[in-house]
Design a protein around this motif. Structure first.
Motif, PDB file in Angstrom:
ATOM      1  N   SER A  68       0.564  -1.063   0.276  1.00 24.83           N
ATOM      2  CA  SER A  68      -0.069  -0.256   0.150  1.00 24.83           C
ATOM      3  C   SER A  68       1.224   1.524  -0.112  1.00 24.83           C
ATOM      4  O   SER A  68       0.540   2.238  -0.595  1.00 24.83           O
ATOM      5  CB  SER A  68      -0.710   0.000   1.553  1.00 24.83           C
ATOM      6  OG  SER A  68      -0.043   0.027   2.427  1.00 24.83           O
ATOM      7  N   GLY A  69       1.821   1.196   0.611  1.00 22.32           N
ATOM      8  CA  GLY A  69       2.865   2.888   0.882  1.00 22.32           C
ATOM      9  C   GLY A  69       3.776   3.062  -0.447  1.00 22.32           C
ATOM     10  O   GLY A  69       3.729   3.186  -1.181  1.00 22.32           O
ATOM     11  N   LEU A  70       3.639   1.313  -1.298  1.00 22.88           N
ATOM     12  CA  LEU A  70       4.590   1.353  -2.918  1.00 22.88           C
ATOM     13  C   LEU A  70       3.714   2.207  -3.785  1.00 22.88           C
ATOM     14  O   LEU A  70       3.402   2.985  -4.580  1.00 22.88           O
ATOM     15  CB  LEU A  70       5.031   0.362  -3.439  1.00 22.88           C
ATOM     16  CG  LEU A  70       6.604  -0.098  -2.184  1.00 22.88           C
ATOM     17  CD1 LEU A  70       6.845  -1.307  -2.532  1.00 22.88           C
ATOM     18  CD2 LEU A  70       7.688   0.696  -2.383  1.00 22.88           C
ATOM     19  N   LEU A  71       2.172   1.883  -3.876  1.00 21.08           N
ATOM     20  CA  LEU A  71       1.115   2.277  -4.415  1.00 21.08           C
ATOM     21  C   LEU A  71       0.418   3.166  -4.023  1.00 21.08           C
ATOM     22  O   LEU A  71       0.514   4.726  -4.848  1.00 21.08           O
ATOM     23  CB  LEU A  71      -0.532   1.137  -4.138  1.00 21.08           C
ATOM     24  CG  LEU A  71       0.113   0.208  -4.670  1.00 21.08           C
ATOM     25  CD1 LEU A  71      -1.251  -0.646  -4.155  1.00 21.08           C
ATOM     26  CD2 LEU A  71      -0.500  -0.142  -6.497  1.00 21.08           C
ATOM     27  N   LEU A  72       0.946   4.497  -3.161  1.00 20.92           N
ATOM     28  CA  LEU A  72       0.860   5.626  -2.880  1.00 20.92           C
ATOM     29  C   LEU A  72       1.452   6.433  -3.302  1.00 20.92           C
ATOM     30  O   LEU A  72       1.532   7.208  -3.797  1.00 20.92           O
ATOM     31  CB  LEU A  72       0.168   5.276  -1.112  1.00 20.92           C
ATOM     32  CG  LEU A  72      -0.236   6.882  -1.121  1.00 20.92           C
ATOM     33  CD1 LEU A  72      -1.646   7.559  -0.963  1.00 20.92           C
ATOM     34  CD2 LEU A  72      -0.536   7.142   0.730  1.00 20.92           C
ATOM     35  N   LEU A  73       3.326   5.748  -3.137  1.00 17.13           N
ATOM     36  CA  LEU A  73       3.793   6.576  -3.256  1.00 17.13           C
ATOM     37  C   LEU A  73       3.649   6.812  -5.480  1.00 17.13           C
ATOM     38  O   LEU A  73       4.535   7.675  -5.938  1.00 17.13           O
ATOM     39  CB  LEU A  73       4.989   5.922  -2.907  1.00 17.13           C
ATOM     40  CG  LEU A  73       5.492   6.152  -1.632  1.00 17.13           C
ATOM     41  CD1 LEU A  73       6.880   5.480  -1.597  1.00 17.13           C
ATOM     42  CD2 LEU A  73       5.706   7.187  -1.120  1.00 17.13           C
ATOM     43  N   LEU A  74       3.956   6.011  -5.990  1.00 13.23           N
ATOM     44  CA  LEU A  74       3.570   5.730  -7.216  1.00 13.23           C
ATOM     45  C   LEU A  74       1.434   6.201  -7.469  1.00 13.23           C
ATOM     46  O   LEU A  74       2.481   7.164  -8.516  1.00 13.23           O
ATOM     47  CB  LEU A  74       3.566   4.302  -7.722  1.00 13.23           C
ATOM     48  CG  LEU A  74       3.337   4.132  -8.977  1.00 13.23           C
ATOM     49  CD1 LEU A  74       4.559   4.609  -9.451  1.00 13.23           C
ATOM     50  CD2 LEU A  74       3.143   2.401  -9.569  1.00 13.23           C
ATOM     51  N   ALA A  75       1.382   6.728  -7.225  1.00 11.18           N
ATOM     52  CA  ALA A  75      -0.123   7.381  -7.599  1.00 11.18           C
ATOM     53  C   ALA A  75       1.071   8.795  -7.534  1.00 11.18           C
ATOM     54  O   ALA A  75       0.201   9.409  -8.429  1.00 11.18           O
ATOM     55  CB  ALA A  75      -0.887   7.010  -5.939  1.00 11.18           C
ATOM     56  N   VAL A  76       1.049   9.144  -6.137  1.00 12.31           N
ATOM     57  CA  VAL A  76       1.349  10.788  -6.079  1.00 12.31           C
ATOM     58  C   VAL A  76       2.854  11.280  -6.751  1.00 12.31           C
ATOM     59  O   VAL A  76       2.498  12.371  -8.000  1.00 12.31           O
ATOM     60  CB  VAL A  76       2.335  10.483  -4.501  1.00 12.31           C
ATOM     61  CG1 VAL A  76       2.791  12.257  -4.993  1.00 12.31           C
ATOM     62  CG2 VAL A  76       1.791  10.792  -3.640  1.00 12.31           C
ATOM     63  N   SER A  77       3.504  10.010  -7.870  1.00 12.66           N
ATOM     64  CA  SER A  77       4.325  10.968  -8.477  1.00 12.66           C
ATOM     65  C   SER A  77       3.440  10.013  -9.918  1.00 12.66           C
ATOM     66  O   SER A  77       4.267  11.513 -11.037  1.00 12.66           O
ATOM     67  CB  SER A  77       5.473   9.330  -8.640  1.00 12.66           C
ATOM     68  OG  SER A  77       4.879   8.733  -9.102  1.00 12.66           O
ATOM     69  N   LEU A  78       2.562   9.912 -10.403  1.00  4.80           N
ATOM     70  CA  LEU A  78       1.302   9.755 -11.523  1.00  4.80           C
ATOM     71  C   LEU A  78       0.454  11.053 -11.456  1.00  4.80           C
ATOM     72  O   LEU A  78      -0.873  11.012 -11.735  1.00  4.80           O
ATOM     73  CB  LEU A  78       1.565   8.547 -12.226  1.00  4.80           C
ATOM     74  CG  LEU A  78       2.958   7.538 -12.197  1.00  4.80           C
ATOM     75  CD1 LEU A  78       1.785   6.240 -12.398  1.00  4.80           C
ATOM     76  CD2 LEU A  78       3.086   8.004 -12.847  1.00  4.80           C
ATOM     77  N   SER A  79       0.692  11.755 -10.209  1.00  2.82           N
ATOM     78  CA  SER A  79      -0.739  12.752  -9.856  1.00  2.82           C
ATOM     79  C   SER A  79      -0.863  13.490 -11.156  1.00  2.82           C
ATOM     80  O   SER A  79      -2.035  14.184 -11.129  1.00  2.82           O
ATOM     81  CB  SER A  79      -0.148  13.748  -8.965  1.00  2.82           C
ATOM     82  OG  SER A  79       0.529  14.334  -8.662  1.00  2.82           O
ATOM     83  N   SER A  80      -0.188  13.861 -11.900  1.00  7.27           N
ATOM     84  CA  SER A  80      -0.306  14.838 -13.349  1.00  7.27           C
ATOM     85  C   SER A  80      -1.203  14.272 -14.546  1.00  7.27           C
ATOM     86  O   SER A  80      -1.224  14.993 -15.417  1.00  7.27           O
ATOM     87  CB  SER A  80       1.228  15.660 -13.777  1.00  7.27           C
ATOM     88  OG  SER A  80       1.104  14.044 -14.426  1.00  7.27           O
ATOM     89  N   VAL A  81      -1.632  12.161 -13.921  1.00  8.80           N
ATOM     90  CA  VAL A  81      -1.978  11.720 -14.850  1.00  8.80           C
ATOM     91  C   VAL A  81      -3.070  11.496 -14.091  1.00  8.80           C
ATOM     92  O   VAL A  81      -3.512  10.831 -13.631  1.00  8.80           O
ATOM     93  CB  VAL A  81      -1.282  10.919 -16.082  1.00  8.80           C
ATOM     94  CG1 VAL A  81      -2.226  10.283 -16.910  1.00  8.80           C
ATOM     95  CG2 VAL A  81      -0.241  11.301 -16.297  1.00  8.80           C
ATOM     96  N   PRO A  82      -4.593  12.186 -13.638  1.00 11.47           N
ATOM     97  CA  PRO A  82      -6.199  11.921 -13.136  1.00 11.47           C
ATOM     98  C   PRO A  82      -6.582  10.619 -13.421  1.00 11.47           C
ATOM     99  O   PRO A  82      -6.704   9.845 -12.103  1.00 11.47           O
ATOM    100  CB  PRO A  82      -6.457  13.211 -14.059  1.00 11.47           C
ATOM    101  CG  PRO A  82      -5.936  14.337 -14.515  1.00 11.47           C
ATOM    102  CD  PRO A  82      -4.439  13.310 -15.171  1.00 11.47           C
TER     103      PRO A  82
END
Length: 242
Positions: free
Chosen positions: A9-23
């Motif tokens: 879950s931590g890895l997924l959250l960090l990955l989601a933040v890094s791709l926040s420019s793609v909604p």
């Protein structure tokens, strides 16, 4: 299992933040993150219940510890003035990964209660639990329906209250909202004393009434602020036209 879920879950959250420019990717990854993280809540309670000898005495203390952690995290976010940034997500992701690694080494082995039973999809989905809805006089239908709407109100408050406070010019919204957790600690500390005087149904009724009062007051404030803003806009428009 809980350690694995925390790390994932931590890895997924960090990955989601890094791709926040793609909604679309951000929302999809965040949805998967919630699916992975959600089971840890029940697993944490199950592990605690399995290893605490006197559950009635010690589990409330453990539960209060979680609330104190929530207050601490909110205070840190406010001190960093990071309510409107991605910093809370990054901190959450890192803490989740570190916690998962630590839990892997320190948590005791806790096999499932039904380890040697035959696998059954009915048990996984929880079909048999719905039988309680048909028990005469149990009031379980009312209980489930009430909890559903109460949880909905709580979720909406958690999502939109920070936006309202921020638009109202209030800084350090995370710290201010943690006042609710402080009151939660006080209420949980009083519950053993209240149980000596009132039964469980009465206490739950008090709790539901407090939810109605709090949300009613909050909604009233939002309505009054909206009316005030509308009147102010009309006044300015009238003055400009004049």
């Amino acid at each position: 299992m809980i350690s694995f879920l925390f790390v994932c879950s931590g890895l997924l959250l960090l990955l989601a933040v890094s791709l926040s420019s793609v909604p679309l990717l951000f929302v999809s990854l965040f949805f998967i993150y919630k699916l992975v993280y959600a089971p840890t809540l029940g697993l944490a309670n199950s592990i605690a219940m399995a290893h605490v000898e006197n559950r009635e005495k010690f589990f409330p203390i453990i539960r209060i510890g979680g609330t104190v952690g929530w207050i601490f995290a909110a205070t840190v976010i406010s001190l960093l003035k990071a309510e409107t940034t991605a910093t809370p997500f990054i901190i959450s992701g890192v803490v989740s990964i570190v916690s998962g690694i630590i839990f892997f080494f320190i948590l005791p082995y806790t096999p499932p209660a039904a380890k040697n039973s035959t696998f059954n999809w009915r048990d996984v989905v929880g079909v048999d639990s719905f039988k309680a809805l048909n028990v005469e006089g149990s009031g379980f239908k009312v209980f489930i329906t009430t909890c559903f709407f109460a949880t909905m109100l709580s979720t909406l408050y958690d999502q939109y209250a920070p936006l309202y406070f921020h638009s109202a010019g209030l800084e350090r919204t995370a710290a201010y909202m943690s006042i609710g957790q402080i009151s939660e600690v006080l209420v949980m500390a009083l519950i053993p004393l209240l149980c000596l005087r009132f039964n469980l149904k009465t206490l739950m009724t008090f709790g539901l009434l407090s939810i109605v009062i709090c949300n009613g007051e909050f909604s009233g404030n939002i309505f009054k602020r909206s009316v005030h803003q509308e009147c102010d806009c009309r006044r300015r428009a009238f003055a400009a036209g004049k």
